[in-house]
Each structure stands twice: as C-alpha cells, then as structure tokens.
Scaffold this active site. Structure first.
Site, short mmCIF file in Angstrom:
data_model
loop_
_atom_site.label_atom_id
_atom_site.label_comp_id
_atom_site.label_asym_id
_atom_site.label_seq_id
_atom_site.Cartn_x
_atom_site.Cartn_y
_atom_site.Cartn_z
N TYR A 180 -12.90 6.95 -14.36
CA TYR A 180 -12.50 5.67 -13.31
C TYR A 180 -13.37 4.64 -14.00
CZ TYR A 180 -13.57 3.42 -8.76
OH TYR A 180 -13.49 2.39 -8.01
N ASP A 225 0.71 -0.91 0.11
CA ASP A 225 0.15 0.11 -0.03
C ASP A 225 0.98 1.35 0.05
OD1 ASP A 225 -1.73 2.17 0.80
OD2 ASP A 225 -3.19 0.35 1.01
P1 NAD Z 1 -9.33 2.86 -0.27
O1 NAD Z 1 -9.23 4.24 -0.80
O2 NAD Z 1 -9.63 2.68 1.14
O3 NAD Z 1 -8.44 1.76 -0.60
C1 NAD Z 1 -7.44 1.69 -1.78
C2 NAD Z 1 -6.20 1.49 -1.08
O4 NAD Z 1 -5.22 1.54 -2.48
C3 NAD Z 1 -5.55 2.76 -0.34
O5 NAD Z 1 -5.30 2.00 0.80
C4 NAD Z 1 -4.64 3.20 -1.00
O6 NAD Z 1 -3.56 3.78 -0.17
C5 NAD Z 1 -4.12 2.20 -1.89
N1 NAD Z 1 -3.40 2.62 -3.31
C6 NAD Z 1 -3.89 3.37 -4.06
N2 NAD Z 1 -3.11 3.40 -5.16
C7 NAD Z 1 -1.91 2.69 -4.76
C8 NAD Z 1 -0.87 1.89 -5.56
N3 NAD Z 1 -0.45 2.76 -6.62
N4 NAD Z 1 0.08 1.26 -4.78
C9 NAD Z 1 -0.43 0.65 -3.53
N5 NAD Z 1 -1.53 0.92 -3.06
C10 NAD Z 1 -2.15 1.90 -3.66
O7 NAD Z 1 -10.72 2.36 -1.27
P2 NAD Z 1 -11.72 1.12 -0.85
O8 NAD Z 1 -13.15 1.37 -0.83
O9 NAD Z 1 -11.24 0.14 0.23
O10 NAD Z 1 -11.54 0.23 -2.29
C11 NAD Z 1 -10.82 -1.03 -2.51
C12 NAD Z 1 -11.10 -1.35 -3.65
O11 NAD Z 1 -12.50 -1.58 -4.14
C13 NAD Z 1 -10.79 -0.47 -5.06
O12 NAD Z 1 -10.08 -1.05 -5.82
C14 NAD Z 1 -12.18 0.12 -5.46
O13 NAD Z 1 -12.16 0.48 -6.70
C15 NAD Z 1 -13.06 -1.05 -5.18
N6 NAD Z 1 -14.35 -0.35 -5.07
C16 NAD Z 1 -14.85 0.03 -3.63
C17 NAD Z 1 -15.92 0.38 -3.71
C18 NAD Z 1 -16.57 0.93 -2.14
O14 NAD Z 1 -17.81 1.08 -2.12
N7 NAD Z 1 -15.80 0.98 -1.29
C19 NAD Z 1 -17.01 0.40 -4.63
C20 NAD Z 1 -16.52 0.00 -5.93
C21 NAD Z 1 -15.32 -0.73 -5.88
#
Ligand code: NAD
Length: 331
Positions: free
Chosen positions: A154, A37
């Site tokens: 996105y 991360d």
């Molecule tokens: P989040 O932002 O809390 O988690 C994403 C994590 O990825 C963060 O900890 C960030 O620091 C890390 N990150 C970003 N770019 C990075 C990189 N280049 N290298 C290493 N780490 C990196 O968001 P989340 O809600 O936990 O989402 C997790 C996944 O679920 C994502 O792929 C998101 O697209 C997908 N998603 C989430 C939701 C939702 O409702 N939360 C809905 C649709 C899709």
C-alpha cells in the site's frame, strides 16, 4: 447539471468516507460535483444527503473507465481520493490494491495534465513506512520492510503515485498537490477494512471487548473528517503547494490503548480491553510502526489550518451515526 457560473469539481472515490463529506462540503458552497466511484468500499447511503440534488452527478465504475464520459465536460478542479484502502483489505487483496492505486492514479493524472486542471492526489502517512524519526516531515527518508510483507505494498503504491504526480508537475507544469493524509476519523468510516476507531466504537456500543493490536503503546494522531474536508476544498488551487507533498491531519498523538479507554469512557460502555498479537490479527510477518505523527509546518504556513473537532466529539458522532445505521437496517 447547471452550466456557466458555477465551478465544477470532479471527486473520485466520492461515495467513500472522506469523499462523501467532501462532496457535501462542495455542494454546500454551490459547486457542481461529478463523482466517480466503483462502490468497492464506498456506499450509496453515504451520498443520501446529496443524492437528489441536481448539481451532483454520480458515475459508477472504475476511474479509468469513466473518464472517457467526461471528455467534453468542463472541470475546474479534481480531487482524486479513489483507492484501495485499509490494512485488512491491503493484506487480503494485494493485486487489486497495487493495480487500483497505481493505474487509476496514472489515468487521472493524464486526464488532468491534458487540460491543466488543478488536482489533489490523496496519499497517505503510510508512505513514511517504518521510519523511526518523529514527527514525520515531508522530505524525510522513507523506510519499508521487505517485499514479502504485503503490508508495504500500500505504502509503495502510494509512493509511486507521488513520484508520478511530481513528475507531471515538473515535466508538464501540472498544478498538483499531494496530500499525505494521517488518520482521518468520523461518521461513515467503516471498521471492516481494519480502521481502528469505528471498530472500537462498534464493540463499545455492544459492551464487547475492544481488541487492541500489539501492546497498544503505538501512537497515532486522529483528525476529524469535517476538519479535513474544510481544508481540502481549496487545496488543489493552493499555489504554494503546487508540485509539493504536504502532510494533512492532526499532530496530537494518543496511544491506541488510551484511545480504547477514551472510547469506553466517552460512551459509558462496560467493555473490557483485550490485547491481540499482530500475528493473530493480520497473519505472521505483519510489520507495524510505533509512532506516527506529522510535522504540520508546511500545511500551516500555506493554509493556516487549525483543526476544531475534539476527539471526544468525534467518538460521540461516530457512535450516533452507527446507532442510526443500525436502526435503519432494522426498519
Ligand atoms: P474509502 O474506502 O471510504 O474511500 C475510497 C473510495 O474509492 C471508495 O468509495 C471506493 O469505492 C472508491 N474506489 C476504490 N477503487 C476505485 C476505483 N478503481 N475506481 C473508482 N472508485 C474506486 O476510504 P477513505 O478513508 O475515504 O480514503 C480516501 C482517500 O484518502 C484514499 O486515497 C486513501 O488512501 C486516503 N487516506 C485515507 C486515510 C484515512 O484515515 N481515512 C488515511 C490515509 C490516506
């Protein structure tokens, strides 16, 4: 890290909202976990419950950079959750959004394919775009707005991830599952990147107005993160879903206006609701969709998934978590 006997999971984005809950769940069942991360939207505090456990290893940095450290490490399953997430972030930092979502996914798929490691790729319901058909089925057409509206970058970047993952499955036999997450909610989600529930809860706790974008009649389905990660743990190995896209979430819709009212009632808040036009919230040309509800037939057939957390419980837990965080920051 302990060696033979235990399964080893790699979780990218493991310090994020969903990732940190997943890490806890994997640790609880005895897995070793490696997290990559870059802490761009994730937080160290999210890993407070597992930080001192020696079966958890955190590699800070971008996925594509840190994978080289794992060249000789046995990994049994991969969860690729790292991404640039959140409507506000996507609009404010479009280059980073597109590059992160496409290039990091490409790197992890190449890594997994070399070893034939089962992998789950986190996609999103945004991929359906503004299709009017509801509920959304995995094989439905997708409909996007014009490329001048950043909002769709996105969705398109995640759609490219899906194409790439499906291509690896077809051409190289990679065991990959592509999960289209619908709105996932729960403790640790933050509101600053545009997520609606933590924004509403924070405002309600302060008796500030809850800002409802548009007319509030748009509907979404919310699933508690603890239900989601219970399902996720074994999904990379689910043979029925290999080389397939699957919707993941809850299928009970609620309008954003009704959600705001439910938050106010549940928390006994004195907040009022305030309508904010999309243009004011996100700039001109913002395009949103009315209803977003998944068809869960494929998921249920493959896994028997039934979510357990009612939305009211999630709202209470999000509020308790926020109150605890505020107390910690005062101390
Ligand atoms: P989040 O932002 O809390 O988690 C994403 C994590 O990825 C963060 O900890 C960030 O620091 C890390 N990150 C970003 N770019 C990075 C990189 N280049 N290298 C290493 N780490 C990196 O968001 P989340 O809600 O936990 O989402 C997790 C996944 O679920 C994502 O792929 C998101 O697209 C997908 N998603 C989430 C939701 C939702 O409702 N939360 C809905 C649709 C899709």
């Amino acid at each position: 890290m302990a060696g033979a006997g235990r399964a080893c999971a790699l979780v990218t984005g493991g310090a994020g909202f969903i990732g940190s809950h997943l890490v806890e769940r994997l640790v609880a069942r005895g897995d070793e976990v490696i997290i990559i991360d870059d802490l761009s939207t994730g937080r160290r505090e999210n890993l407070a419950n597992v930080r001192s456990i020696d079966s958890v290893r955190m590699l800070e940095g971008r996925v594509s950079r840190r994978l080289t450290d794992l060249k000789h490490v046995r990994i049994d399953r991969i969860f690729h959750l790292a991404a640039a997430v959140g409507v506000r972030l996507v609009i404010e930092r479009p280059i980073d959004t597109i590059e992160t979502n496409v290039l990091e996914t490409s790197a992890i798929l190449r890594f997994a394919a070399r070893r034939r490691t089962p992998i789950l790729i986190a996609s999103t319901s945004e991929v359906y775009g503004k299709s009017l058909r509801t509920p959304f089925r995995e094989d439905d057409d997708v409909v996007y707005g014009p490329t001048i509206y950043q909002r769709w970058s996105y969705a398109c970047s995640k759609a490219i991830d899906e194409y790439l993952a499906l291509a690896y499955a077809r051409e190289q036999g990679l065991p990959v599952v592509i999960a289209r997450f619908f709105n996932t909610v729960g403790p640790r989600q933050v509101g600053e990147y545009g997520m609606v529930l933590p924004r509403f809860v924070a405002a309600a706790l302060d008796n500030r107005p809850l800002e409802v974008h548009g007319d509030g009649a748009q509907t979404r389905c919310f699933c508690d993160v603890r239900d989601v990660v219970r399902l996720l743990t074994d999904l990379p190995e689910c043979r029925a879903l290999h080389g397939r896209v699957v919707n993941l979430g809850h299928d009970e819709p609620i309008s954003i206006h009704a959600l705001a009212r439910l938050v106010v009632e549940t928390l006994g808040s004195r907040s009022e609701l305030r309508s904010v036009p999309y243009g004011e919230a996100f700039g001109q040309g913002f395009d949103d969709l009315r209803d977003r509800r998944p068809d869960l037939t494929r998921l249920r057939t493959a896994t028997g998934f039934v979510p357990e957390y009612p939305l009211v419980q999630t709202i209470r837990d999000v509020a308790s978590h926020l109150i605890m965080q505020r107390e910690d920051s005062i101390l």
